[in-house]
Design an enzyme around this catalytic site. Structure first.
Site, PDB file in Angstrom:
ATOM      1  N   ASP A 176     -77.313 -45.167  57.480  1.00 54.28           N
ATOM      2  CA  ASP A 176     -77.778 -46.552  57.515  1.00 54.28           C
ATOM      3  C   ASP A 176     -79.290 -46.570  57.292  1.00 54.28           C
ATOM      4  OD1 ASP A 176     -76.509 -49.382  58.935  1.00 54.28           O
ATOM      5  OD2 ASP A 176     -78.683 -49.215  58.699  1.00 54.28           O
ATOM      6  N   ILE A 177     -79.733 -47.533  56.478  1.00 46.00           N
ATOM      7  CA  ILE A 177     -81.158 -47.616  56.121  1.00 46.00           C
ATOM      8  C   ILE A 177     -82.010 -48.058  57.317  1.00 46.00           C
ATOM      9  CG2 ILE A 177     -81.266 -50.034  55.358  1.00 46.00           C
ATOM     10  CD1 ILE A 177     -82.655 -48.958  52.787  1.00 46.00           C
ATOM     11  N   ASN A 187     -68.030 -54.969  61.998  1.00 41.60           N
ATOM     12  CA  ASN A 187     -68.454 -56.344  62.249  1.00 41.60           C
ATOM     13  C   ASN A 187     -67.741 -57.250  61.248  1.00 41.60           C
ATOM     14  OD1 ASN A 187     -70.261 -55.512  64.244  1.00 41.60           O
ATOM     15  ND2 ASN A 187     -71.891 -55.176  62.755  1.00 41.60           N
ATOM     16  N   GLN A 210     -71.757 -59.663  60.661  1.00 39.17           N
ATOM     17  CA  GLN A 210     -71.624 -58.947  59.395  1.00 39.17           C
ATOM     18  C   GLN A 210     -72.657 -59.484  58.416  1.00 39.17           C
ATOM     19  OE1 GLN A 210     -67.745 -59.195  57.522  1.00 39.17           O
ATOM     20  NE2 GLN A 210     -68.282 -57.653  55.978  1.00 39.17           N
ATOM     21  N   HIS A 264     -67.393 -51.953  56.247  1.00 39.57           N
ATOM     22  CA  HIS A 264     -68.021 -50.667  56.564  1.00 39.57           C
ATOM     23  C   HIS A 264     -67.814 -50.375  58.032  1.00 39.57           C
ATOM     24  CE1 HIS A 264     -70.861 -54.021  56.539  1.00 39.57           C
ATOM     25  NE2 HIS A 264     -71.408 -53.493  57.609  1.00 39.57           N
ATOM     26  N   LEU A 265     -67.475 -49.131  58.293  1.00 39.49           N
ATOM     27  CA  LEU A 265     -67.308 -48.661  59.653  1.00 39.49           C
ATOM     28  C   LEU A 265     -68.631 -48.026  60.077  1.00 39.49           C
ATOM     29  CD1 LEU A 265     -65.194 -48.262  61.924  1.00 39.49           C
ATOM     30  CD2 LEU A 265     -64.656 -46.048  60.888  1.00 39.49           C
ATOM     31  N   HIS A 266     -69.265 -48.619  61.102  1.00 39.51           N
ATOM     32  CA  HIS A 266     -70.493 -48.026  61.648  1.00 39.51           C
ATOM     33  C   HIS A 266     -70.088 -46.846  62.535  1.00 39.51           C
ATOM     34  CE1 HIS A 266     -73.386 -51.467  60.892  1.00 39.51           C
ATOM     35  NE2 HIS A 266     -72.250 -52.152  60.836  1.00 39.51           N
TER      36      HIS A 266
HETATM   37  P1  AMP Z   1     -73.396 -55.288  59.151  1.00 42.14           P
HETATM   38  O1  AMP Z   1     -74.413 -56.102  59.878  1.00 42.14           O
HETATM   39  O2  AMP Z   1     -72.256 -54.832  60.017  1.00 42.14           O
HETATM   40  O3  AMP Z   1     -72.910 -55.982  57.875  1.00 42.14           O
HETATM   41  O4  AMP Z   1     -74.116 -53.952  58.724  1.00 42.14           O
HETATM   42  C1  AMP Z   1     -74.813 -53.787  57.521  1.00 42.14           C
HETATM   43  C2  AMP Z   1     -75.606 -52.524  57.647  1.00 42.14           C
HETATM   44  O5  AMP Z   1     -76.020 -52.115  56.359  1.00 42.14           O
HETATM   45  C3  AMP Z   1     -76.875 -52.677  58.497  1.00 42.14           C
HETATM   46  O6  AMP Z   1     -76.817 -51.764  59.589  1.00 42.14           O
HETATM   47  C4  AMP Z   1     -77.999 -52.339  57.515  1.00 42.14           C
HETATM   48  O7  AMP Z   1     -79.055 -51.651  58.107  1.00 42.14           O
HETATM   49  C5  AMP Z   1     -77.272 -51.508  56.472  1.00 42.14           C
HETATM   50  N1  AMP Z   1     -77.845 -51.489  55.134  1.00 42.14           N
HETATM   51  C6  AMP Z   1     -78.295 -52.541  54.420  1.00 42.14           C
HETATM   52  N2  AMP Z   1     -78.726 -52.129  53.208  1.00 42.14           N
HETATM   53  C7  AMP Z   1     -78.539 -50.790  53.164  1.00 42.14           C
HETATM   54  C8  AMP Z   1     -78.792 -49.778  52.182  1.00 42.14           C
HETATM   55  N3  AMP Z   1     -79.327 -50.058  50.983  1.00 42.14           N
HETATM   56  N4  AMP Z   1     -78.491 -48.497  52.494  1.00 42.14           N
HETATM   57  C9  AMP Z   1     -77.965 -48.191  53.699  1.00 42.14           C
HETATM   58  N5  AMP Z   1     -77.685 -49.095  54.651  1.00 42.14           N
HETATM   59  C10 AMP Z   1     -77.985 -50.375  54.402  1.00 42.14           C
END
Ligand code: AMP
Ligand code: ZN
Length: 114
Positions: A30-31, A87, A94, A100-102
């Site tokens: 995750d970024i 989420n 979300q 996506h599975l965290h």
């Molecule tokens: P959600 O809030 O469950 O939709 O999670 C989205 C996740 O994607 C967040 O934890 C962000 O930090 C992550 N995210 C957004 N852009 C990127 C990216 N380019 N590379 C990796 N993770 C990302």
């Protein structure tokens, strides 16, 4: 064709810090990590939210959890523990509409989540 950030990572249009990949799933850091380990595990097929799941996705969804188990083992966090979270939509916070599975670990989690 949907304009999707995670599909672009799958296609290599946007770089991802990839930690695991097989035919049906991709996992990358995750970024904006919320814990020492914070990895996103996604299906290579675009599925926007959990609400869009169909019977045909059963195998792929299982693959996401098997990938989580494997990554946890590789990272040495199987025994200490971890949390996996999907989420969904606004109340679930979300923000990227490709499921996506965290996989979150490396610190003590709290319950209930905020
Ligand atoms: P959600 O809030 O469950 O939709 O999670 C989205 C996740 O994607 C967040 O934890 C962000 O930090 C992550 N995210 C957004 N852009 C990127 C990216 N380019 N590379 C990796 N993770 C990302
Ligand atoms: Zn997508």
């Amino acid at each position: 064709m949907v304009d999707c950030l995670f599909c672009k990572i799958i296609d290599g249009e946007i770089p991802g810090d990839i930690v695991y990949e097989n035919d049906s799933v991709l996992a990358f850091n995750d970024i904006n990590p919320i814990a020492p380990v914070h990895i996103l595990i996604i299906p290579k097929e675009h599925i926007a939210t959990l609400n869009d799941l169909e019977e045909k996705h059963t195998q792929t969804m299982g693959e996401l959890f098997l990938a989580a188990k494997k990554i946890a083992s590789d990272k040495g966090i199987s025994e200490s523990g971890y949390r996996v979270v999907f989420n969904c939509n606004q109340d679930g916070q979300q923000t990227v509409f490709h499921i996506h599975l965290h996989l979150i670990a490396g610190r003590q989690m709290t319950w209930p989540p905020g």
